[in-house]
Design a protein around this motif. Structure first.
Motif, PDB file in Angstrom:
ATOM      1  N   PHE A  95       0.835  -1.200   0.000  1.00 14.69           N
ATOM      2  CA  PHE A  95       0.000   0.000   0.000  1.00 14.69           C
ATOM      3  C   PHE A  95       0.872   1.252   0.000  1.00 14.69           C
ATOM      4  CE2 PHE A  95      -4.393  -1.280   1.862  1.00 14.69           C
ATOM      5  CZ  PHE A  95      -4.450  -2.352   0.981  1.00 14.69           C
ATOM      6  N   ARG A  96       0.285   2.327  -0.488  1.00 11.67           N
ATOM      7  CA  ARG A  96       0.856   3.655  -0.272  1.00 11.67           C
ATOM      8  C   ARG A  96       0.293   4.200   1.038  1.00 11.67           C
ATOM      9  NH1 ARG A  96       3.646   5.163  -4.653  1.00 11.67           N
ATOM     10  NH2 ARG A  96       3.168   4.067  -6.612  1.00 11.67           N
ATOM     11  N   VAL A  97       0.936   5.207   1.577  1.00 12.55           N
ATOM     12  CA  VAL A  97       0.510   5.767   2.865  1.00 12.55           C
ATOM     13  C   VAL A  97      -0.944   6.218   2.788  1.00 12.55           C
ATOM     14  CG1 VAL A  97       0.871   7.633   4.511  1.00 12.55           C
ATOM     15  CG2 VAL A  97       2.847   6.435   3.544  1.00 12.55           C
ATOM     16  N   GLN A  98      -1.328   6.891   1.716  1.00 14.62           N
ATOM     17  CA  GLN A  98      -2.704   7.371   1.612  1.00 14.62           C
ATOM     18  C   GLN A  98      -3.711   6.222   1.555  1.00 14.62           C
ATOM     19  OE1 GLN A  98      -3.041   9.733  -1.928  1.00 14.62           O
ATOM     20  NE2 GLN A  98      -2.124   8.179  -3.260  1.00 14.62           N
ATOM     21  N   GLU A  99      -3.287   5.074   1.013  1.00 10.56           N
ATOM     22  CA  GLU A  99      -4.169   3.905   0.987  1.00 10.56           C
ATOM     23  C   GLU A  99      -4.331   3.318   2.387  1.00 10.56           C
ATOM     24  OE1 GLU A  99      -3.481   2.097  -3.478  1.00 10.56           O
ATOM     25  OE2 GLU A  99      -1.900   1.792  -1.977  1.00 10.56           O
ATOM     26  N   LEU A 123       5.933  14.992  10.103  1.00  7.82           N
ATOM     27  CA  LEU A 123       7.009  14.002  10.065  1.00  7.82           C
ATOM     28  C   LEU A 123       7.671  13.913   8.690  1.00  7.82           C
ATOM     29  CD1 LEU A 123       5.150  11.216  12.071  1.00  7.82           C
ATOM     30  CD2 LEU A 123       7.137  12.500  12.868  1.00  7.82           C
ATOM     31  N   GLU A 124       7.153  14.711   7.744  1.00  6.87           N
ATOM     32  CA  GLU A 124       7.695  14.743   6.384  1.00  6.87           C
ATOM     33  C   GLU A 124       7.612  13.377   5.705  1.00  6.87           C
ATOM     34  OE1 GLU A 124      11.606  16.420   6.603  1.00  6.87           O
ATOM     35  OE2 GLU A 124      10.867  18.431   7.098  1.00  6.87           O
ATOM     36  N   ILE A 125       6.461  12.724   5.907  1.00  8.42           N
ATOM     37  CA  ILE A 125       6.195  11.442   5.249  1.00  8.42           C
ATOM     38  C   ILE A 125       5.125  11.681   4.195  1.00  8.42           C
ATOM     39  CG2 ILE A 125       5.330   9.084   5.544  1.00  8.42           C
ATOM     40  CD1 ILE A 125       6.425   9.142   8.377  1.00  8.42           C
ATOM     41  N   SER A 126       5.464  11.460   2.946  1.00  7.09           N
ATOM     42  CA  SER A 126       4.560  11.726   1.834  1.00  7.09           C
ATOM     43  C   SER A 126       3.416  10.714   1.811  1.00  7.09           C
ATOM     44  CB  SER A 126       5.322  11.677   0.512  1.00  7.09           C
ATOM     45  OG  SER A 126       4.432  11.721  -0.589  1.00  7.09           O
ATOM     46  N   SER A 127       2.218  11.195   1.545  1.00  4.62           N
ATOM     47  CA  SER A 127       1.068  10.295   1.436  1.00  4.62           C
ATOM     48  C   SER A 127       1.159   9.413   0.205  1.00  4.62           C
ATOM     49  CB  SER A 127      -0.232  11.102   1.405  1.00  4.62           C
ATOM     50  OG  SER A 127      -0.256  11.958   0.274  1.00  4.62           O
ATOM     51  N   ASP A 128       1.996   9.790  -0.755  1.00  4.45           N
ATOM     52  CA  ASP A 128       2.172   8.976  -1.960  1.00  4.45           C
ATOM     53  C   ASP A 128       3.249   7.907  -1.792  1.00  4.45           C
ATOM     54  OD1 ASP A 128       0.234  10.299  -3.490  1.00  4.45           O
ATOM     55  OD2 ASP A 128       1.643  11.893  -4.039  1.00  4.45           O
ATOM     56  N   ALA A 129       3.975   7.949  -0.687  1.00  3.38           N
ATOM     57  CA  ALA A 129       5.071   7.004  -0.490  1.00  3.38           C
ATOM     58  C   ALA A 129       4.533   5.588  -0.287  1.00  3.38           C
ATOM     59  CB  ALA A 129       5.908   7.417   0.713  1.00  3.38           C
TER      60      ALA A 129
END
Length: 307
Positions: A95-99, A123-129
């Motif tokens: 999954f991606r973070v946003q998922e 935390l500078e964590i991208s939702s697309d990561a």
């Protein structure tokens, strides 16, 4: 949820795995609004206690209640109050973070998407990561954010900082403290990083060999223990009103970690205030604890077998 009930209460709680007790005769009472450190060696019962509190496993003996209700009843009211983070930090790696956030939103009616995205932005964590591309520390931060976005009244964390570097630990603790301050969340946190726990916790539970040794306010635990240092060659008499928890020796000196009932005035001993880590290690050295459990009536049955 009863306003007068403790956040977590166990009475003669036990869990048996075959012929072995993972936790036995455990009685604790965690007040609402506290941040409690759950400490002990591997196999002491920390995970067993947390899993029963989260309603994942069923007690073999005794009972456990969250805000006055049994989590094993699997009632919606109880489970919505609990956030649980396993030490494996289970996330769907493809999954991606946003998922993951979407997944959490679907499962939890109290889900706070604004809070979750705010934490991850800080935390500078991208939702697309992609989860699989995140570092171990970032994965831990995403897993904790998932728990906090549920807006739980009780947060159960099993070794959340294990295997994290100092920077990652600091970031995760920052997120945790924000939730405690903003939402008055009650937290039960197990960890081997005792120095980290001492900075954020105000309640201490010590487990060893499946039994509870201490369950009380951090300030009281620190105030009621002392290190007594004396000559090994001519060891002074043990002062009245103390209970010896652990004894260690160096070449010239003997050190006693003791529980005190009254101030120690004997000049034969050098009296030192111990750290939380020194107190914890002293209890864990004891293979067969013989002292009463702090925070419980002397006539009560407090103890436990832990995993």
């Amino acid at each position: 949820m009863s306003d007068s009930a403790p956040a977590l209460e166990a009475v003669a709680l036990g869990k048996r795995y075959g012929h072995k007790w993972g936790l036995q005769d455990c009685s604790i009472r965690l007040p609402v609004g506290r941040v409690a450190a759950l400490v002990g060696p591997n196999g002491s019962g920390k995970s067993t206690l947390l899993r029963m509190a989260a309603g994942i496993t069923t007690p073999s003996a005794g009972e456990i209640r969250v805000f006055g209700h049994s989590p094993q009843d699997q009632t919606v009211e109880v489970l919505r109050q609990i956030g649980y983070l396993d030490q494996e930090r289970p996330l769907y790696r493809p999954f991606r973070v946003q998922e993951m956030l979407k997944f959490g939103r679907r499962l939890n009616p109290n889900w706070d998407d604004v809070l979750a995205r705010g934490y991850l932005t800080d935390l500078e964590i991208s939702s697309d990561a992609k989860i699989s591309n995140l570092s171990v520390g970032q994965q831990a931060q995403v897993a904790l954010t998932m728990c906090l976005a549920k807006r739980p009244a009780l947060l159960l964390l099993d070794e959340p900082v294990a295997a994290l570097d100092p920077v990652a630990r600091e970031g995760l603790m920052h997120v945790l403290l924000r939730s405690v301050v903003d939402d008055h969340t009650t937290v039960l946190l197990s960890s081997h990083a005792i120095s980290d726990l001492a900075t954020i916790c105000d309640y201490v539970i010590i487990l060893s060999r499946a039994r509870v040794h201490v369950a009380d306010d951090l300030d009281y635990v620190l105030a009621s223990h002392r290190l007594l240092l004396g000559s090994r060659e001519q060891l002074p008499d043990i002062p009245p009103g103390v209970i010896v928890i652990s004894t260690t020796h160096s070449e010239r000196e003997t050190a006693l970690l003791v529980r005190v009932e009254v101030p120690i005035a004997d000049p034969s001993w050098r009296v030192v205030e111990p750290t939380l880590e020194e107190i914890v290690l002293a209890y864990l050295r004891e293979q067969q604890p013989k002292t009463p459990v702090l925070g419980q009536p002397l006539s009560g049955d407090l103890g436990g077998d832990a995993q």
